[in-house]
Scaffold this motif. Sequence first.
Motif, mmCIF file in Angstrom:
data_model
loop_
_atom_site.group_PDB
_atom_site.id
_atom_site.type_symbol
_atom_site.label_atom_id
_atom_site.label_comp_id
_atom_site.label_asym_id
_atom_site.label_seq_id
_atom_site.Cartn_x
_atom_site.Cartn_y
_atom_site.Cartn_z
ATOM 1 N N GLY A 57 46.708 -35.040 41.828
ATOM 2 C CA GLY A 57 47.568 -36.069 42.400
ATOM 3 C C GLY A 57 48.311 -36.892 41.364
ATOM 4 N N ARG A 58 48.221 -36.479 40.082
ATOM 5 C CA ARG A 58 48.872 -37.238 39.009
ATOM 6 C C ARG A 58 49.591 -36.274 38.069
ATOM 7 N N LEU A 59 50.783 -36.688 37.619
ATOM 8 C CA LEU A 59 51.571 -35.843 36.744
ATOM 9 C C LEU A 59 50.857 -35.606 35.427
ATOM 10 N N ASP A 60 50.201 -36.633 34.878
ATOM 11 C CA ASP A 60 49.530 -36.450 33.592
ATOM 12 C C ASP A 60 48.400 -35.441 33.687
ATOM 13 N N HIS A 61 47.689 -35.436 34.820
ATOM 14 C CA HIS A 61 46.630 -34.436 35.017
ATOM 15 C C HIS A 61 47.227 -33.032 35.071
ATOM 16 N N ALA A 62 48.307 -32.889 35.822
ATOM 17 C CA ALA A 62 48.923 -31.571 35.966
ATOM 18 C C ALA A 62 49.431 -31.060 34.627
ATOM 19 N N LEU A 63 50.071 -31.936 33.844
ATOM 20 C CA LEU A 63 50.590 -31.521 32.541
ATOM 21 C C LEU A 63 49.457 -31.165 31.582
#
Length: 211
Positions: free
Chosen positions: A143-149
Amino acid sequence: AATPDQLIRAYNKHTGELLWQSRLPEAGFATPATYSVDGRQYLVVAAGGDRAAPFVLAPLAPGSIVVAADSGVNRLVELGVPVHHLVGDLDSADPQAVATARAAGAVIHAYEPDKDATDLELAMGAAHRADADRVVVVGGRGGRLDHALANALLLPAPAHAGIEIEWLVAGTRSVVIHSANRLHGSAGELISLLPFHGAAEGVTTEGLRWD
């Protein structure tokens, strides 16, 4: 609703008692609204999010090891998928799901919150210790861009070059390629080639068309 577990529930507002629950076709990420028309009550909830990957719902191949990264245990227990190892600081893991997995024989690897690795890094470490030659990662956006990246950069890292890695997330299938691979699909499907961790030289493809 307003949870990722595909359930909608009704509680007694005075006692907190669960009165009923029902499964939604998708996870509901919004607070439900209710209204009445001609004496009939309607309940509306915005349902969305990722469907459970077919890989998760299909029977596992003999010898497969399932590693849950923190809150991943919640989804696996809900789907009835056996968990062999649970890793993470367990800050977002449902205690009941953890207890269910433990009772079923899962080995719990609990870490302090102040750690130098993400939960997926810990899960990949478990795969290395098990001498895995193939890893399928399901989910992992958080649910977070930093996690996905962070996860997108972790999986193709040279440290994992000896493992065949697939990532199933957001309705897409990503395959890490360090040398060569054969991908199967249908005409008209979209495929992207993205370089990570340095220059990608000498790249050739067959059966693809630039669009």
